[in-house]
Write a protein that holds these residues in place. Structure first.
Motif, PDB file in Angstrom:
ATOM      1  N   VAL A 153       0.837  -1.196   0.000  1.00  0.00           N
ATOM      2  CA  VAL A 153       0.000   0.000   0.000  1.00  0.00           C
ATOM      3  C   VAL A 153       0.871   1.245   0.000  1.00  0.00           C
ATOM      4  N   SER A 154       0.250   2.354  -0.353  1.00  0.00           N
ATOM      5  CA  SER A 154       0.942   3.642  -0.357  1.00  0.00           C
ATOM      6  C   SER A 154       0.015   4.680   0.249  1.00  0.00           C
ATOM      7  N   ALA A 155       0.527   5.893   0.411  1.00  0.00           N
ATOM      8  CA  ALA A 155      -0.272   6.958   1.008  1.00  0.00           C
ATOM      9  C   ALA A 155      -1.547   7.209   0.209  1.00  0.00           C
TER      10      ALA A 155
ATOM     11  N   GLY B 189      -8.790   2.467   2.362  1.00  0.00           N
ATOM     12  CA  GLY B 189     -10.159   2.496   1.862  1.00  0.00           C
ATOM     13  C   GLY B 189     -10.367   2.885   0.418  1.00  0.00           C
ATOM     14  N   ARG B 190      -9.302   3.177  -0.318  1.00  0.00           N
ATOM     15  CA  ARG B 190      -9.483   3.668  -1.696  1.00  0.00           C
ATOM     16  C   ARG B 190     -10.271   2.689  -2.558  1.00  0.00           C
ATOM     17  N   GLU B 191      -9.883   1.430  -2.549  1.00  0.00           N
ATOM     18  CA  GLU B 191     -10.571   0.433  -3.375  1.00  0.00           C
ATOM     19  C   GLU B 191     -11.997   0.213  -2.885  1.00  0.00           C
ATOM     20  N   HIS B 192     -12.181   0.240  -1.575  1.00  0.00           N
ATOM     21  CA  HIS B 192     -13.523   0.072  -1.005  1.00  0.00           C
ATOM     22  C   HIS B 192     -14.454   1.186  -1.479  1.00  0.00           C
ATOM     23  N   VAL B 193     -13.992   2.431  -1.419  1.00  0.00           N
ATOM     24  CA  VAL B 193     -14.808   3.559  -1.857  1.00  0.00           C
ATOM     25  C   VAL B 193     -15.133   3.433  -3.339  1.00  0.00           C
ATOM     26  N   ALA B 194     -14.124   3.076  -4.148  1.00  0.00           N
ATOM     27  CA  ALA B 194     -14.339   2.942  -5.595  1.00  0.00           C
ATOM     28  C   ALA B 194     -15.408   1.890  -5.888  1.00  0.00           C
ATOM     29  N   ARG B 195     -15.348   0.770  -5.183  1.00  0.00           N
ATOM     30  CA  ARG B 195     -16.338  -0.289  -5.428  1.00  0.00           C
ATOM     31  C   ARG B 195     -17.729   0.124  -4.977  1.00  0.00           C
ATOM     32  N   GLN B 196     -17.813   0.819  -3.843  1.00  0.00           N
ATOM     33  CA  GLN B 196     -19.125   1.221  -3.340  1.00  0.00           C
ATOM     34  C   GLN B 196     -19.787   2.270  -4.226  1.00  0.00           C
TER      35      GLN B 196
ATOM     36  N   PHE C 208       4.337   0.208   8.825  1.00  0.00           N
ATOM     37  CA  PHE C 208       3.195   0.672   8.048  1.00  0.00           C
ATOM     38  C   PHE C 208       2.845  -0.251   6.882  1.00  0.00           C
ATOM     39  N   SER C 209       3.406  -1.453   6.850  1.00  0.00           N
ATOM     40  CA  SER C 209       3.035  -2.378   5.775  1.00  0.00           C
ATOM     41  C   SER C 209       1.979  -3.394   6.225  1.00  0.00           C
TER      42      SER C 209
END
Length: 398
Positions: A34-36, A212-219, A261-262
């Motif tokens: 993951v990244s920022a 949460g980026r992928e979660h938001v995109a899917r929702q 942070f990984s």
């Protein structure tokens, strides 16, 4: 007939694909770097999960913040903004200016002054706060912290009192437990270099649920929602994995087996951080490894309890007596040896007897040569000397 069979095969295939999609929706996301940019922030989460807005006031969420007159608890008023030291030629002054908040070491005759800015506030203020400052892309701890009890400025843990120093580096493993994400910059000469723009302060929703980026995109997509939530619900993890989410920060420094942070919630923590259980009988500091202390408890060993059995991380929990209701889901008032003496009142505060506050030997500070020590609640659930009569017997579960 042939077309009917073909249609049947298509229908069956569609049902199988849909079923597989539903199954995948129950699984945690695949392990990926993951990244920022993968973090969307609490604002995105709370836009949909409005019932969790109480999280904004919890100690986790406030574990690190930007400096302001509201977030810095120490006083900047004249007479209350100075920390004296055992060295008569050194004192520290805290100052609030239009340009920000500052700590100054004033030393020598004639005095020489070194000043650094408050850039990050660490600590929600239940016990105290310490402060960080940037020097370029390197992050350091300021030499003066604030302690709620006794309500005074004091030397920051790790600093020598009486010596003007501003050079204690904030390494990734320490920052990992007080922030959601930071991008480290590998450097042979220092281990406290970070991308300032990528620092995500506070323990946000995504620290425990995953980026949460992928979660938001899917929702936001009808087809995306069919692929699954792409987010972790710790309550649906196995007991060991659920505890791992808390153990990342509540089991001590440990030994890193992967970069800070990984870790992604739902993965086995030992793949990122090794925190072997202490030998039987070895003392554990109350601030050192709270998970190991809990695991020594008879309550833990004889049940399937996790940290979340007692803690609701989405709300502020500062009333120790309120935890009694958790205890009484397994124990009865009559099973406590103090019930004949205290009667029904025994149900009002199980925690102060069975999870006593004790002084930490790890967090050590001082104020003008006088030691300042923090008291933290011990998570080893048992009877503590002086809190019960000698005839007390361990409670029995229903």
């Amino acid at each position: 007939m042939t077309s009917r069979r073909r249609a049947t095969r298509v229908l069956v295939r569609t049902v199988v694909i849909a079923a597989a999609t539903l199954v995948s929706a129950c699984r945690r996301p695949a392990k990926v770097a993951v990244s920022a940019g993968d973090y969307v922030g609490d604002g995105q989460c709370l836009a949909c999960h409005t019932d969790k807005r109480s999280y904004e006031h919890t100690a986790h969420q406030l574990s690190s913040q930007l400096p302001s007159s509201r977030t810095i608890l120490g006083s900047f008023r004249e007479g209350e903004n100075v920390l004296r030291t055992p060295n008569p030629h050194l004192y520290y002054r805290m100052s609030a200016r239009d340009s920000g908040f500052f700590q100054s070491a004033i030393a020598g005759i004639p005095p020489d002054t070194v000043t650094e800015r408050f850039d990050v506030v660490v600590g929600a203020g239940r016990k105290g706060q310490t402060y960080l400052y940037w020097r370029g892309d390197r992050l350091f701890q300021l030499p003066v912290s604030y302690w709620v009890d006794p309500g005074e400025w004091g030397a920051s843990p790790g600093y020598r009192e009486g010596v003007a120093e501003f050079d204690r580096p904030v390494v990734p493993r320490c920052l990992e437990c007080h922030a959601t994400y930071a991008t480290s910059k590998p450097a042979l000469s220092a281990n406290n270099r970070y991308d300032r723009a990528g620092l995500k302060l506070g323990i946000s929703c995504e620290k425990c649920h995953g980026p949460g980026r992928e979660h938001v995109a899917r929702q936001q997509s009808t087809l995306g929602r069919l692929e699954g939530p792409a987010i972790v619900n710790p309550a649906k993890l196995s007991r060991a994995r659920e505890i791992d989410v808390c153990a990342l920060c509540h089991s001590g420094i440990g030994k890193e087996t992967a970069p800070a942070f990984s870790y992604i919630p739902g993965d086995p923590l030992h793949e990122y951080l090794q925190t072997p259980p202490p030998p039987v009988g070895e003392p554990i500091d109350v601030h050192g490894n709270q998970v190991a202390l809990l695991e020594r408890s008879a309550c833990f060993r004889s049940s399937q309890m996790t940290c979340n059995t007692c803690h609701d991380v989405h709300v502020q929990q500062r009333d120790a007596a309120a935890f009694s209701s958790r205890c009484l889901t397994c124990h009865t008032v009559q099973s406590c040896g103090m019930e004949p003496t205290l009667g029904p009142k025994i149900a009002e505060d199980c925690v102060d007897c069975h999870m006593a506050e004790q002084t930490s030997s790890v967090i050590v500070s001082s104020e003008n040569g006088q030691p300042l020590r923090v008291r933290i609640r011990n998570h080893w659930i048992k009877v503590y000397p002086g809190t019960a009569d000698p005839h007390w017997q361990p409670p029995t579960t229903r």
